[in-house]
Write a protein that holds these residues in place. Structure first.
Motif, mmCIF file in Angstrom:
data_model
loop_
_atom_site.group_PDB
_atom_site.id
_atom_site.type_symbol
_atom_site.label_atom_id
_atom_site.label_comp_id
_atom_site.label_asym_id
_atom_site.label_seq_id
_atom_site.Cartn_x
_atom_site.Cartn_y
_atom_site.Cartn_z
ATOM 1 N N VAL A 59 -12.562 22.138 22.924
ATOM 2 C CA VAL A 59 -12.095 20.805 23.304
ATOM 3 C C VAL A 59 -11.915 19.979 22.039
ATOM 4 O O VAL A 59 -12.744 20.040 21.116
ATOM 5 N N THR A 60 -10.853 19.188 22.012
ATOM 6 C CA THR A 60 -10.602 18.250 20.927
ATOM 7 C C THR A 60 -10.801 16.834 21.432
ATOM 8 O O THR A 60 -10.234 16.451 22.461
ATOM 9 N N VAL A 61 -11.609 16.056 20.716
ATOM 10 C CA VAL A 61 -11.843 14.657 21.046
ATOM 11 C C VAL A 61 -11.098 13.806 20.031
ATOM 12 O O VAL A 61 -11.281 13.967 18.815
ATOM 13 N N THR A 62 -10.255 12.908 20.528
ATOM 14 C CA THR A 62 -9.456 12.032 19.668
ATOM 15 C C THR A 62 -9.899 10.593 19.855
ATOM 16 O O THR A 62 -10.030 10.122 20.990
ATOM 17 N N ARG A 75 -10.965 12.848 14.739
ATOM 18 C CA ARG A 75 -10.729 13.994 15.621
ATOM 19 C C ARG A 75 -11.933 14.912 15.491
ATOM 20 O O ARG A 75 -12.334 15.255 14.375
ATOM 21 N N ILE A 76 -12.490 15.301 16.626
ATOM 22 C CA ILE A 76 -13.697 16.117 16.632
ATOM 23 C C ILE A 76 -13.437 17.366 17.461
ATOM 24 O O ILE A 76 -12.993 17.261 18.619
ATOM 25 N N VAL A 90 -20.079 14.111 22.419
ATOM 26 C CA VAL A 90 -20.030 14.050 20.966
ATOM 27 C C VAL A 90 -20.471 12.661 20.520
ATOM 28 O O VAL A 90 -20.250 11.666 21.213
ATOM 29 N N ASP A 91 -21.107 12.595 19.367
ATOM 30 C CA ASP A 91 -21.496 11.327 18.760
ATOM 31 C C ASP A 91 -20.439 11.010 17.707
ATOM 32 O O ASP A 91 -20.499 11.514 16.581
ATOM 33 N N ALA A 92 -19.454 10.222 18.099
ATOM 34 C CA ALA A 92 -18.319 9.922 17.218
ATOM 35 C C ALA A 92 -18.745 8.887 16.187
ATOM 36 O O ALA A 92 -18.890 7.698 16.498
ATOM 37 N N ASP A 93 -18.944 9.325 14.942
ATOM 38 C CA ASP A 93 -19.414 8.433 13.892
ATOM 39 C C ASP A 93 -18.262 8.037 12.983
ATOM 40 O O ASP A 93 -17.103 8.372 13.227
ATOM 41 N N GLY A 94 -18.585 7.292 11.919
ATOM 42 C CA GLY A 94 -17.567 6.864 10.978
ATOM 43 C C GLY A 94 -16.666 5.764 11.509
ATOM 44 O O GLY A 94 -15.543 5.574 11.007
ATOM 45 N N LEU A 95 -17.144 5.014 12.500
ATOM 46 C CA LEU A 95 -16.335 3.951 13.090
ATOM 47 C C LEU A 95 -16.686 2.611 12.452
ATOM 48 O O LEU A 95 -17.711 2.456 11.786
#
Length: 569
Positions: A59-62, A75-76, A90-95
Motif C-alpha cells: 500500500v502507498t500512503v500519499t 509518500r510512505i 502509518v505515523d506520517a512524520d516530517g509535517l
C-alpha cells in the motif's frame, strides 16, 4: 416490529448474517474508509484497511497540502496482511505544525477515499476547537452526531472518551429496534474472541457517518470498558463470565483489535499528551486496564447494620431488617432469626444498610485506585510544568464529580417506581441514604480522586472531560477540603440511551431530581444524544452542548442546548 428472539436470531444466522461482513475475493477495496489520529506538531497517524484480499498487499500512503493530492509532501510505502486484519496504520512524520493536510491510500488496483487531517500548532495562542464524544451504540440508532461533527469545518480534532463500540450480542443492550434500523450487531453473539472483535469493528467502521467524521477530522481517542466488556478492571469485568474463557486472553484480544482498527499511536502506555501551542494542553488518562481496582457493589459489599437485641435468652446481635409492609424496623429478635433462617429475608425483606461503615471501611480505602503510580507520576509532572499551557484539559472516561442518587423512595410515586426496570428495583430503597450514583465512576474511588485533585490544585485553568454516563453534565470540581480544582464537562452519548430512557421517566423530571439532590451541579441535560464543543482561547473556555433531535432515522436537526463559559482562574 417483530421482537428479536433467540429463534429469530438463529434464523438470521442461517441466512448468513453471522458470517464475516467482508469476504475475501482478492479484489482489494478500501470499504472502511480512512481515518487519522493522535496529531502532533510534526506528525499524525493515518489509518485505513484493505478488504477482500487473502495475501499480503503493498500500500502507498500519499500526504499532500491540497485536496487533489498534487502538492505531495510525503509518500510512505507499507505492507499489510492477515496478521493485523489487513489494517494499515502509518505515523506520517516530517509535517509542518498547524497545517491542514489531505491523504489517501492506494494499492496497485484501487485508491481509498481522500481524508483530511491537521497537525498541532507549536507557537502562538490561536483558538482551539474540539468535539468531545462518547458512547456510540450501533444497534441503538444512527450516528447522526458523528455526521453533525463532520459538517463543522471549524473544528480541530475529535476527542473520543471511550465506548467507541459495544460488545453485547444482537439481542442485548439497546437493541430493541436494531432490526427495524437494519443495525443488528454482527457477530450475533457477544464478542469475546479476536475474530469477534475484528468483526464488530468492521461493522461499526462500515457506518457512513462514522466514516465521514473520521475522514474530516483527526481523533484523539481512549478506550473505556465496552471496547473490552462492561465494567472492566485489571482482573475481570462484570460482563465476563467463567464460560467465556480467560479474562486476560479476552482483554488482550480486545486491545490488539483496538490498536489495529483505531488511529492511535502504538506505544507501551495509553496515557499521552497533546500541546495546542500556548493555548492548551490535553492529557488523556487511561483508567480501565492499567490500575483499576475491582469496583464495589451495593449488592455484595454493603454491610447490614447490626444491633444488640434483648431476647428471652439474653442479648443477641442481629442485622436490622425492614418490614416491607410498614417500611419500619423489625423489633422482634425471634422474628428476625426466623426470617434469616427461612431465606425469606432476601426475597421480601431487606437489611438496613450500614452506609457509614461502607464508606469508611470500603469505599474510602486508600489502596483503591484508577490511575496507578506510573500514570500519577506522569500527571504530576505535567501539572508541575509551567509551560503546560494556559488551559489544562484532562480527557477521562467517567464522571469525576460527586453525584448522589436522588431519594427515589421519597421523590417518586409508587406508579413511577413501578416503571423502573427490575434490575434497578433493589437499589431504590438505598437511594434514601444519599448513596453515590455510580460506583464504577470516580465516586467509587474517592481516595484516588483526591490524589488527582492534589495534582490539579498545583496549577490553574483545569477542565476535566468525561463520558460514560450517556448524559450531559457540568460541575465545579472541589477537593475534600472545599478547595476549587477545576471544572468538569461531561458529554452526552452519540446513541446509547440516557438516564431518562433507563428509568422510563421524563427527562425534565429526572433532571429536577438530580439537581435537587446535587445542588453543586451547574448543568444537567438528559433529553438528547449529542456532543460537546470545547472552544479554548487564552482568555476563556466555552463548552457548548449540542444535541440531535433523533437517531431513529438519518434525517436530523442539530440544536444548541446549553453553553458554559469558564474564565481563566
Amino acid at each position: 416490529m417483530q421482537r428479536i428472539t433467540r429463534r429469530r436470531l438463529a434464523a438470521l444466522a442461517g441466512l448468513g448474517v453471522s458470517t464475516p461482513l467482508f469476504g475475501a475475493t482478492n479484489r482489494p477495496t478500501f470499504q472502511h474508509g480512512v481515518a487519522s489520529g493522535d496529531p502532533l506538531a510534526d506528525r499524525v497517524v493515518l489509518w485505513s484497511r484493505v478488504s477482500g484480499y487473502r495475501a499480503p498487499v503493498e500500500v502507498t500512503v500519499t500526504v499532500a497540502t491540497d485536496v487533489n493530492l498534487t502538492r505531495v509532501v510525503r509518500r510512505i510505502e507499507t505492507t499489510t496482511d492477515a496478521s493485523r486484519d489487513y489494517t494499515i496504520k502509518v505515523d506520517a512524520d516530517g509535517l509542518a505544525p498547524g497545517q491542514r493536510y489531505y491523504y489517501n491510500f492506494a494499492t496497485a488496483d484501487v485508491q481509498s477515499p481522500t481524508g483530511r487531517t491537521k497537525t498541532l500548532a507549536v507557537d502562538g495562542e490561536a483558538a482551539v476547537r474540539l468535539a468531545v464524544v462518547s458512547c456510540a451504540n450501533y444497534p441503538a440508532g444512527f450516528f447522526n452526531v458523528y455526521r453533525a461533527i463532520g459538517n463543522d469545518n471549524s473544528l480541530d480534532a475529535v476527542v473520543h472518551l471511550g465506548d467507541y463500540l459495544y460488545e453485547y450480542p444482537a439481542d442485548g443492550y439497546a437493541s430493541s429496534r436494531a432490526e427495524e434500523f437494519g443495525r443488528l450487531s454482527v457477530p450475533l453473539q457477544e464478542v469475546v474472541a479476536l475474530a469477534d472483535y475484528r468483526q464488530r469493528y468492521a461493522q461499526y467502521r462500515s457506518d457512513p457517518d462514522l466514516q465521514y467524521v473520521h475522514a474530516q477530522l483527526p481523533f484523539i481517542a481512549i478506550w473505556d470498558d465496552h471496547e473490552i466488556t462492561n465494567d472492566a478492571w485489571t482482573g475481570g469485568a462484570q460482563n465476563h463470565q467463567p464460560n467465556e474463557g480467560d479474562y486476560g486472553t479476552r482483554r488482550d484480544a480486545a486491545m490488539q483489535v483496538y490498536r489495529e482498527w483505531m488511529p492511535i499511536r502504538d506505544q507501551a502506555f495509553a496515557y499521552r499528551r497533546f500541546d495546542f501551542g500556548q493555548t492548551a494542553t490535553l492529557a488523556m488518562l487511561e483508567t480501565r486496564l492499567a490500575a483499576r481496582s475491582e469496583p464495589l457493589s451495593y449488592g455484595s459489599d454493603l454491610d447490614p447494620i447490626k444491633r444488640v437485641f434483648t431476647s428471652a435468652e439474653g442479648p443477641v446481635e442481629l442485622p436490622v431488617l425492614i418490614d416491607p409492609t410498614s417500611d419500619k424496623t423489625i423489633e422482634d429478635p425471634a422474628r428476625i432469626e426466623a426470617l434469616l433462617a427461612s431465606g425469606q429475608r432476601g426475597k421480601d425483606y431487606r437489611f438496613e444498610p450500614d452506609i457509614d461503615r461502607f464508606i469508611a471501611a470500603k469505599l474510602s480505602e486508600p489502596s483503591r485506585e484508577l490511575v496507578g503510580s506510573q500514570q500519577m507520576a506522569w500527571l504530576e509532572e505535567i501539572c508541575a510544568d509551567p509551560d503546560a499551557g494556559h488551559w489544562f484539559v484532562l480527557g477521562n472516561q467517567t464522571l469525576m464529580s460527586e453525584v448522589r442518587a436522588p431519594n427515589m423512595m421519597q421523590a417518586l410515586t409508587a406508579s413511577e417506581r413501578a416503571r423502573i426496570p427490575g434490575y434497578l428495583q433493589p437499589l431504590l430503597p438505598l437511594t434514601r441514604y444519599g448513596i453515590p450514583m455510580n460506583l464504577d465512576a470516580w465516586d467509587g474511588y474517592p481516595a484516588d480522586r483526591e490524589r488527582v485533585f492534589d495534582r490539579l490544585a498545583r496549577r490553574s485553568n483545569n477542565v476535566v472531560l468525561a463520558g460514560d454516563s450517556h448524559n450531559a453534565w457540568a460541575a465545579p470540581l472541589t477537593s475534600r477540603t472545599g478547595a476549587p480544582v477545576g471544572h468538569e464537562i461531561a458529554t452526552p452519548s452519540v446513541s446509547s440511551p440516557g438516564i431518562q430512557e433507563t428509568m422510563a421517566l421524563p427527562a425534565a423530571r429526572i433532571e429536577t431530581l438530580f439537581r435537587d439532590a446535587n445542588p453543586h451541579l451547574a448543568y444537567t441535560g438528559f433529553s438528547y444524544r449529542g456532543y460537546v464543543e470545547l472552544a479554548l482561547t487564552p482568555a476563556q473556555a466555552v463548552a457548548t452542548y449540542y444535541g440531535v433531535n433523533r437517531i431513529d432515522e438519518r434525517r436530523f436537526a442539530l440544536t444548541q442546548h446549553h453553553r458554559v463559559i469558564l474564565q481563566r482562574m
